[in-house]
Write a protein that holds these residues in place. Structure first.
Motif, PDB file in Angstrom:
ATOM      1  N   GLY A 128      24.295  63.554  36.484  1.00  0.00           N
ATOM      2  CA  GLY A 128      25.203  62.909  37.423  1.00  0.00           C
ATOM      3  C   GLY A 128      25.663  61.570  36.924  1.00  0.00           C
ATOM      4  O   GLY A 128      25.483  61.204  35.756  1.00  0.00           O
ATOM      5  N   SER A 129      26.241  60.806  37.816  1.00  0.00           N
ATOM      6  CA  SER A 129      26.904  59.556  37.496  1.00  0.00           C
ATOM      7  C   SER A 129      25.943  58.509  36.938  1.00  0.00           C
ATOM      8  O   SER A 129      24.782  58.431  37.344  1.00  0.00           O
ATOM      9  N   ARG A 130      26.452  57.682  36.024  1.00  0.00           N
ATOM     10  CA  ARG A 130      25.702  56.511  35.565  1.00  0.00           C
ATOM     11  C   ARG A 130      25.772  55.376  36.585  1.00  0.00           C
ATOM     12  O   ARG A 130      25.019  54.407  36.490  1.00  0.00           O
ATOM     13  N   LEU A 133      21.993  71.118  38.014  1.00  0.00           N
ATOM     14  CA  LEU A 133      22.336  70.521  39.305  1.00  0.00           C
ATOM     15  C   LEU A 133      23.104  69.236  39.052  1.00  0.00           C
ATOM     16  O   LEU A 133      22.620  68.336  38.365  1.00  0.00           O
ATOM     17  N   VAL A 134      24.318  69.138  39.603  1.00  0.00           N
ATOM     18  CA  VAL A 134      25.102  67.914  39.535  1.00  0.00           C
ATOM     19  C   VAL A 134      24.946  67.204  40.874  1.00  0.00           C
ATOM     20  O   VAL A 134      25.292  67.749  41.923  1.00  0.00           O
ATOM     21  N   HIS A 175      36.387  63.179  36.148  1.00  0.00           N
ATOM     22  CA  HIS A 175      36.357  63.109  34.683  1.00  0.00           C
ATOM     23  C   HIS A 175      35.043  62.446  34.268  1.00  0.00           C
ATOM     24  O   HIS A 175      34.938  61.218  34.234  1.00  0.00           O
ATOM     25  N   SER A 176      34.049  63.253  33.985  1.00  0.00           N
ATOM     26  CA  SER A 176      32.735  62.698  33.647  1.00  0.00           C
ATOM     27  C   SER A 176      31.977  63.651  32.737  1.00  0.00           C
ATOM     28  O   SER A 176      32.268  64.852  32.670  1.00  0.00           O
ATOM     29  N   GLY A 177      30.988  63.099  32.033  1.00  0.00           N
ATOM     30  CA  GLY A 177      30.150  63.912  31.167  1.00  0.00           C
ATOM     31  C   GLY A 177      29.350  64.946  31.929  1.00  0.00           C
ATOM     32  O   GLY A 177      29.016  66.005  31.384  1.00  0.00           O
ATOM     33  N   SER A 178      29.045  64.659  33.195  1.00  0.00           N
ATOM     34  CA  SER A 178      28.272  65.610  33.996  1.00  0.00           C
ATOM     35  C   SER A 178      29.032  66.914  34.197  1.00  0.00           C
ATOM     36  O   SER A 178      28.445  67.997  34.216  1.00  0.00           O
ATOM     37  N   LEU A 179      30.351  66.808  34.351  1.00  0.00           N
ATOM     38  CA  LEU A 179      31.144  68.019  34.503  1.00  0.00           C
ATOM     39  C   LEU A 179      31.236  68.787  33.190  1.00  0.00           C
ATOM     40  O   LEU A 179      31.380  70.013  33.195  1.00  0.00           O
ATOM     41  N   SER A 191      30.469  62.587  50.640  1.00  0.00           N
ATOM     42  CA  SER A 191      31.566  62.111  51.472  1.00  0.00           C
ATOM     43  C   SER A 191      32.908  62.405  50.817  1.00  0.00           C
ATOM     44  O   SER A 191      33.075  62.251  49.609  1.00  0.00           O
ATOM     45  N   ILE A 192      33.877  62.795  51.624  1.00  0.00           N
ATOM     46  CA  ILE A 192      35.222  63.032  51.104  1.00  0.00           C
ATOM     47  C   ILE A 192      35.893  61.728  50.684  1.00  0.00           C
ATOM     48  O   ILE A 192      36.910  61.744  49.994  1.00  0.00           O
ATOM     49  N   HIS A 193      35.322  60.587  51.089  1.00  0.00           N
ATOM     50  CA  HIS A 193      35.895  59.291  50.736  1.00  0.00           C
ATOM     51  C   HIS A 193      35.291  58.711  49.465  1.00  0.00           C
ATOM     52  O   HIS A 193      35.737  57.669  48.995  1.00  0.00           O
ATOM     53  N   SER A 194      34.263  59.346  48.915  1.00  0.00           N
ATOM     54  CA  SER A 194      33.561  58.793  47.757  1.00  0.00           C
ATOM     55  C   SER A 194      34.075  59.398  46.456  1.00  0.00           C
ATOM     56  O   SER A 194      34.027  60.614  46.275  1.00  0.00           O
ATOM     57  N   PRO A 195      34.559  58.566  45.508  1.00  0.00           N
ATOM     58  CA  PRO A 195      34.980  59.099  44.200  1.00  0.00           C
ATOM     59  C   PRO A 195      33.835  59.805  43.473  1.00  0.00           C
ATOM     60  O   PRO A 195      34.083  60.718  42.680  1.00  0.00           O
ATOM     61  N   GLN A 196      32.598  59.397  43.758  1.00  0.00           N
ATOM     62  CA  GLN A 196      31.444  59.990  43.083  1.00  0.00           C
ATOM     63  C   GLN A 196      31.127  61.384  43.603  1.00  0.00           C
ATOM     64  O   GLN A 196      30.279  62.073  43.037  1.00  0.00           O
ATOM     65  N   SER A 197      31.759  61.796  44.678  1.00  0.00           N
ATOM     66  CA  SER A 197      31.544  63.145  45.207  1.00  0.00           C
ATOM     67  C   SER A 197      32.616  64.130  44.760  1.00  0.00           C
ATOM     68  O   SER A 197      32.439  65.341  44.898  1.00  0.00           O
TER      69      SER A 197
END
Length: 366
Positions: A122-124, A230-231, A237-241, A260-266
């Motif tokens: 997942g995200s850094r 599991l992500v 656009h990320s290495g996790s994908l 959340s639909i408002h979170s770029p990390q989701s």
């Protein structure tokens, strides 16, 4: 492995014109790297292009020094090893992917290379909730007997390793540098724990610095040696994908936690779910999909956590998406100073996280 065998493998790896597919073709034909070198140019030209056969005849620059460095590194610590395609410890699942590494440097518990495992990535720069989810899922999966595999990066990776170590210590880090380096430096203490209680793996030679192209490439090992990926949180656009895409191409399961639909990390997780990844809300969902027994519903709960008073009005107003102080004042009707004091109390108790931009987010406990 003796020094001559190590030298033969490293020469094969370090011949610059020799690609991994051609190297495997030579190994399949001759049986071992020593036999490849004994075969000679005439035999090589029957299997690889003339320019590659010519490169094989020349000793790679610095090869002898690299052999000596690796041999000294191996002899200095019994936890260190080199595992090759012909080794019984080599991860059997990696043999099913199109481009398995010819050789892996390992530090720690080698038996974990073939343990039942799941990747968590997942995200850094995760939200507090995302980091908590990674830690909680990893702890539960570790207690259920799965080895958690990740990449030792900041954020979700680090949280996943830490959560797994809170279980039986079954976790593997696949890194993008040589094993004589730790990247990022902030994870030096975590790397020491992994070497003692888990395993660190790299396909890159000792001394390899953190080069940008190496990290996406190592992701095929993270996904390839596991039953699924599991992500937890990821931007589009990320290495996790990349890891998730590789997992799907390798025939592995792909799981994603919605947010959340408002979170770029989701948004990366939501994209994966639209593309067919399995939506999961608990570690139990993953265990059921993999047909594994769960250790019990309380396995992901920290007994030290104190639940807030039922239906706390500030938490009720905060909901599940980040909110500003002004928005919470409007929702609760509380004066700003009183609301700020209550938010601080909830933050200290671990129920609310303060985000950049003066936003607040509720932290859910499993």
């Amino acid at each position: 492995m003796d020094k001559d065998e190590l030298a033969a493998w490293l020469r094969l790896l370090e011949t610059p014109e020799l690609g991994p597919q051609e190297a495997r073709r030579l190994l399949a034909a001759f049986g071992s790297p020593q036999a490849v070198w004994e075969a000679g140019p005439t035999a090589w030209r029957a299997l690889v292009p003339p320019e590659v056969a010519g490169a094989l005849a020349a000793e790679p620059q610095g090869w002898a020094e690299h052999v000596e460095t690796a041999w000294q590194w191996l002899g200095a610590d019994p936890r260190r090893a080199v595992v090759t395609l012909g080794d019984a410890h080599y991860p059997q699942r990696l043999l099913d992917i199109p481009d398995p590494p010819l050789l892996l440097y390992t530090l720690g518990r080698r038996e974990l290379l073939n343990a039942p495992s799941l990747a968590i990535v997942g995200s850094r720069n995760p939200t507090p909730q995302g980091a908590e989810n990674a830690r909680c899922f990893a702890r539960h999966l570790s207690q259920a007997g799965l080895t958690v595999v990740s990449g030792l990066a900041l954020g979700i990776d680090g949280a996943a390793h830490e959560g797994a170590l809170e279980g039986p210590g079954r976790t593997v880090a696949v890194v993008g540098t040589g094993l004589d380096r730790v990247y990022p430096k902030r994870h030096l203490a975590l790397a020491h724990r992994l070497a003692d209680e888990g395993l660190i793996v790299s396909e890159y030679p000792l001394g390899t610095p953190p080069l940008k192209p190496n990290f996406p490439r190592r992701n095929r090992i993270i996904s390839g040696m596991t039953r699924g990926t599991l992500v937890v949180e990821a931007a589009v656009h990320s290495g996790s994908l990349i890891t998730a895409r590789l997992a799907a191409e390798q025939g592995r399961e792909v799981f994603a936690i919605p947010g959340s639909i408002h979170s770029p990390q989701s948004r990366g997780c939501h994209l994966l779910i639209k593309q067919g990844a399995k939506l999961v809300e608990s570690a139990q969902d993953i265990l059921e999909e993999l047909r594994l027994d769960a250790p019990g519903p309380a396995a992901c709960t920290d007994p030290a956590d104190r639940a807030p008073t039922a239906r706390d009005p500030v938490l009720e107003a905060l909901g599940h998406d980040p909110a500003s102080l002004d928005a919470l004042v409007a929702r609760t009707g509380w004066p700003a100073p009183e609301l700020s004091a209550r938010l601080l109390e909830l933050e200290l108790e671990g129920h609310v996280a303060r985000l950049p931009g003066q936003l607040f987010q509720r932290i859910e406990r499993a």
